[in-house]
Design an enzyme around this catalytic site. Structure first.
Site, PDB file in Angstrom:
ATOM      1  N   SER A 126     -20.479  -0.654 -11.111  1.00 46.61           N
ATOM      2  CA  SER A 126     -20.005   0.735 -11.146  1.00 46.61           C
ATOM      3  C   SER A 126     -18.544   0.764 -11.556  1.00 46.61           C
ATOM      4  O   SER A 126     -17.797  -0.199 -11.342  1.00 46.61           O
ATOM      5  CB  SER A 126     -20.157   1.369  -9.766  1.00 46.61           C
ATOM      6  OG  SER A 126     -19.514   2.630  -9.719  1.00 46.61           O
ATOM      7  N   TYR A 144     -18.631   0.871  -0.257  1.00 46.91           N
ATOM      8  CA  TYR A 144     -19.428   0.797  -1.483  1.00 46.91           C
ATOM      9  C   TYR A 144     -18.618   0.257  -2.661  1.00 46.91           C
ATOM     10  O   TYR A 144     -19.027  -0.702  -3.324  1.00 46.91           O
ATOM     11  CB  TYR A 144     -20.000   2.165  -1.836  1.00 46.91           C
ATOM     12  CG  TYR A 144     -20.815   2.163  -3.115  1.00 46.91           C
ATOM     13  CD1 TYR A 144     -22.096   1.615  -3.134  1.00 46.91           C
ATOM     14  CD2 TYR A 144     -20.295   2.688  -4.291  1.00 46.91           C
ATOM     15  CE1 TYR A 144     -22.845   1.594  -4.307  1.00 46.91           C
ATOM     16  CE2 TYR A 144     -21.030   2.677  -5.462  1.00 46.91           C
ATOM     17  CZ  TYR A 144     -22.301   2.133  -5.463  1.00 46.91           C
ATOM     18  OH  TYR A 144     -23.048   2.107  -6.631  1.00 46.91           O
TER      19      TYR A 144
END
Length: 245
Positions: A146, A168
């Protein structure tokens, strides 16, 4: 079965029963590949396989919990018995914590859960599948990362990555670092390994708040899965090109 399967590219996509993973499987199936649909939930996996087959894809189910050693070992055995090799591994399965999530107040169990799936799970699956990938003429590994895992972007003034993420985002940074080490170790082989940034995609991972569709998010992983033999390795990409680590 092995004679038939040897004529096709064999791929495995983890977490492929929904969202971006499903669309990656659909995209690889559209290339004429045989695609293993890795899914922790057995029924959802079966439903995804049925949907893909109805659309014309050569899909097969692979029960797979990336956090469980026995499950991953069984998945590798299933693919070995079915095809004798694996050409492409897409490590797509992942989980998210809350967002935003400040590191000073984060629940440590959340951190452990995310690391176990997003990092250790990738290592577990990759290492289990490497013997099968070594039997491929054109092996590829794609890890789903990401933009939020990019330290360069995280420290660039004015770049908005959606607020503070105490768990995350760091797991994706960790995954990026692990991928670099795999690329270094595998540099004398024909295995290409890269990370994909799907973009801000509307999935249940973010409460469907993303601005892109799962189909759009799948594009870069599909592209990296089909790299030519002289393609890049050990890098991070989105659909526009290289993303800084």
């Amino acid at each position: 079965m092995l004679a038939v399967m040897s004529e096709k590219t064999i791929a495995l996509v983890t977490g492929a029963n929904k969202g971006i993973g499903y669309e990656i499987a659909a995209g690889l199936g559209a290339l004429g590949w045989s695609v293993g649909v890795g899914a922790r939930d057995g029924q959802r996996g079966k439903d995804a396989v049925a949907k893909l087959r109805a659309a014309g894809a050569d899909a097969f189910g692979v029960p797979l919990d990336v956090t469980d050693d026995e499950s991953v070992t069984a998945a590798a055995q299933l693919i070995e018995e079915r095809a004798g090799r694996l050409d492409v591994l897409v490590n797509n399965a992942g989980v998210a914590g809350g967002w935003p999530e400040e590191p000073t107040t984060i629940d440590l169990e959340t951190v452990r859960r995310l690391v176990e799936t997003n990092v250790i799970g990738v290592i577990r699956v990759t290492n289990a599948m490497l013997p099968l990938l070594r039997h491929s003429a054109h092996p590829r590994i794609v890890n789903q990362s990401s933009h939020v895992g990019s330290l360069a972007l995280q420290t660039t003034p004015g770049v908005d990555l959606g607020g503070i993420s105490g768990a995350y985002a760091p797991t994706k940074t960790y995954l990026n670092a692990v991928t670099i080490q795999y690329a270094k170790e595998l540099s004398d082989t024909n295995i290409l390994i890269n990370n994909a940034c799907p973009g801000y995609v509307a999935t249940d991972l973010n409460g469907f708040s993303g601005t892109q569709t799962p189909e759009q998010g799948a594009v870069i992983a599909i592209r990296l899965a089909a790299l030519p033999d002289d393609g890049p390795t050990g890098q991070l990409f989105d659909d526009k090109g290289i993303v800084p680590w």
